[in-house]
Design an enzyme around this catalytic site. Sequence first.
Site, PDB file in Angstrom:
ATOM      1  N   ARG A  82      12.224 -44.377  26.976  1.00  0.00           N
ATOM      2  CA  ARG A  82      11.554 -44.590  25.690  1.00  0.00           C
ATOM      3  C   ARG A  82      11.037 -46.017  25.577  1.00  0.00           C
ATOM      4  NH1 ARG A  82      14.915 -42.783  20.593  1.00  0.00           N
ATOM      5  NH2 ARG A  82      15.913 -44.799  20.912  1.00  0.00           N
ATOM      6  N   LYS A 185       9.315 -47.274  19.535  1.00  0.00           N
ATOM      7  CA  LYS A 185      10.365 -48.025  18.835  1.00  0.00           C
ATOM      8  C   LYS A 185       9.937 -49.487  18.773  1.00  0.00           C
ATOM      9  CE  LYS A 185      15.407 -47.994  18.518  1.00  0.00           C
ATOM     10  NZ  LYS A 185      15.502 -47.640  17.097  1.00  0.00           N
ATOM     11  N   GLU A 221      10.809 -38.173   8.989  1.00  0.00           N
ATOM     12  CA  GLU A 221      12.187 -38.524   9.364  1.00  0.00           C
ATOM     13  C   GLU A 221      12.908 -39.252   8.249  1.00  0.00           C
ATOM     14  OE1 GLU A 221      12.504 -40.946  12.913  1.00  0.00           O
ATOM     15  OE2 GLU A 221      10.574 -41.867  12.517  1.00  0.00           O
TER      16      GLU A 221
HETATM   17  N1  PLP Z   1      14.247 -42.624  14.057  1.00  0.00           N
HETATM   18  C1  PLP Z   1      14.156 -43.952  13.942  1.00  0.00           C
HETATM   19  C2  PLP Z   1      13.046 -44.513  13.158  1.00  0.00           C
HETATM   20  C3  PLP Z   1      15.115 -44.771  14.568  1.00  0.00           C
HETATM   21  O1  PLP Z   1      15.064 -46.101  14.437  1.00  0.00           O
HETATM   22  C4  PLP Z   1      16.138 -44.180  15.313  1.00  0.00           C
HETATM   23  C5  PLP Z   1      17.105 -45.012  16.018  1.00  0.00           C
HETATM   24  O2  PLP Z   1      16.968 -45.291  17.159  1.00  0.00           O
HETATM   25  C6  PLP Z   1      16.191 -42.797  15.407  1.00  0.00           C
HETATM   26  C7  PLP Z   1      15.234 -42.041  14.764  1.00  0.00           C
HETATM   27  C8  PLP Z   1      17.252 -42.122  16.198  1.00  0.00           C
HETATM   28  O3  PLP Z   1      16.993 -42.233  17.583  1.00  0.00           O
HETATM   29  P1  PLP Z   1      18.163 -42.219  18.629  1.00  0.00           P
HETATM   30  O4  PLP Z   1      18.926 -40.973  18.418  1.00  0.00           O
HETATM   31  O5  PLP Z   1      17.496 -42.236  19.951  1.00  0.00           O
HETATM   32  O6  PLP Z   1      18.985 -43.420  18.387  1.00  0.00           O
HETATM   33  C1  COI Z   2      19.501 -46.893  16.171  1.00  0.00           C
HETATM   34  O1  COI Z   2      19.980 -45.819  15.812  1.00  0.00           O
HETATM   35  O2  COI Z   2      19.741 -47.404  17.263  1.00  0.00           O
HETATM   36  C2  COI Z   2      18.570 -47.618  15.315  1.00  0.00           C
HETATM   37  O3  COI Z   2      17.656 -48.136  15.833  1.00  0.00           O
HETATM   38  C3  COI Z   2      18.753 -47.691  13.892  1.00  0.00           C
HETATM   39  C4  COI Z   2      18.380 -49.015  13.277  1.00  0.00           C
HETATM   40  C5  COI Z   2      19.443 -50.046  13.420  1.00  0.00           C
HETATM   41  C6  COI Z   2      17.046 -49.528  13.670  1.00  0.00           C
END
Ligand code: PLP
Ligand code: COI
Length: 341
Positions: A82, A185, A221
């Site tokens: 990612r 991200k 989301e």
């Molecule tokens: N959506 C956003 C905007 C996020 O910042 C995160 C955190 O990383 C997620 C979703 C969840 O992603 P992940 O499960 O890969 O941490």
């Molecule tokens: C995560 O779940 O890793 C996030 O990025 C959430 C937030 C701290 C940005």
Amino acid sequence: MEPLNPDWGNLPFGYYKTDYNIRTYYRDGKWGEFEISSSEYIPLHMAATALHYGQEAFEGLKAYRGKDGKVRLFRWEENAKRMRTSAYGIMMEEVPDEIFFGAVEKAVKMNARFIPPYGTGATLYVRPLLIGSGPQVGVKPADEYMFMVFVTPVGPYFKEGFKPVAIEVVRDMDRAAPLGTGRYKVGGNYAAGMRASERAHQGGFASVLFLDALEKKYIDEAGPANFFGIKDNTYITPKSESILPSITNMSLEQIAKDLGLKVERRKVPFDELDSFEEAGACGTAAIISPIKKVTDHSTGKTVEYGDEPGPVSTKLYNHLRGIQEGTIEDAHGWTTVIEGI
Ligand code: PLP
Ligand code: COI
């Protein structure tokens, strides 16, 4: 060395100073050696593209101390991938997987004393960061990049932990455009969502629910986490070009299948909220945060799911944590044990 004895069980999701961070620079067309630093600061050119034009991407993953004493990373390859996608999206140099993993492993190992013990609910959050460090004044990509990894022990993102939270729909602001950077991200997305999210906090809500920017008809989301709903033995989660593809969500889809649920990733109309038996927000930081209620101020309507986590969310949560902490078989090969700590 000072003994470390924080109140692990009550750790917030926040910054906690650790001993070392790892850095490496992309200069003259190649990545350099790792630098181990104990400074919390980065010397940065005042014209760095990260500062002016938002060339910045980050990741978030966790190191879990298992019941067996081993330390595991969860699906780091997906975070590495990612981050490469994010780099591509905003014209930054991509970080090769071996550099990504090398820095993460080093940062976890060198800060091993900060890994919270099993059973406390706390974990070591790992934060890789990639920035355009080279100067530009015209709007163009930097020639130099810095990749770094720091770690910080954390508790659950929502202070409620695995307790349902209230969220509010936001209709007057967007986090990301339909064909914009929402799926990457990158810091800019978080800046774009900050006013909405602070307003929600001030109103007593744990988070916001963003809708699709074009029609305001579909669920995107839930703040820093993906959304899911449960009904008729089915795990349902939004398909959208403008949300972050959550690694937790992807894993929950598989776990749901393994547990005998059907899985649907499709557009989820906001009006469907009423029909869910359970709803939740999921992410690395949030793990699963069950949703108690969703309030829409524009109609004055609130959809409620109850004050206690639902049975399906509870099963999914326990299964995910079990894999991460080594108490449930890792049937899909998602974890990587960090040896020697
Ligand atoms: N959506 C956003 C905007 C996020 O910042 C995160 C955190 O990383 C997620 C979703 C969840 O992603 P992940 O499960 O890969 O941490
Ligand atoms: C995560 O779940 O890793 C996030 O990025 C959430 C937030 C701290 C940005």
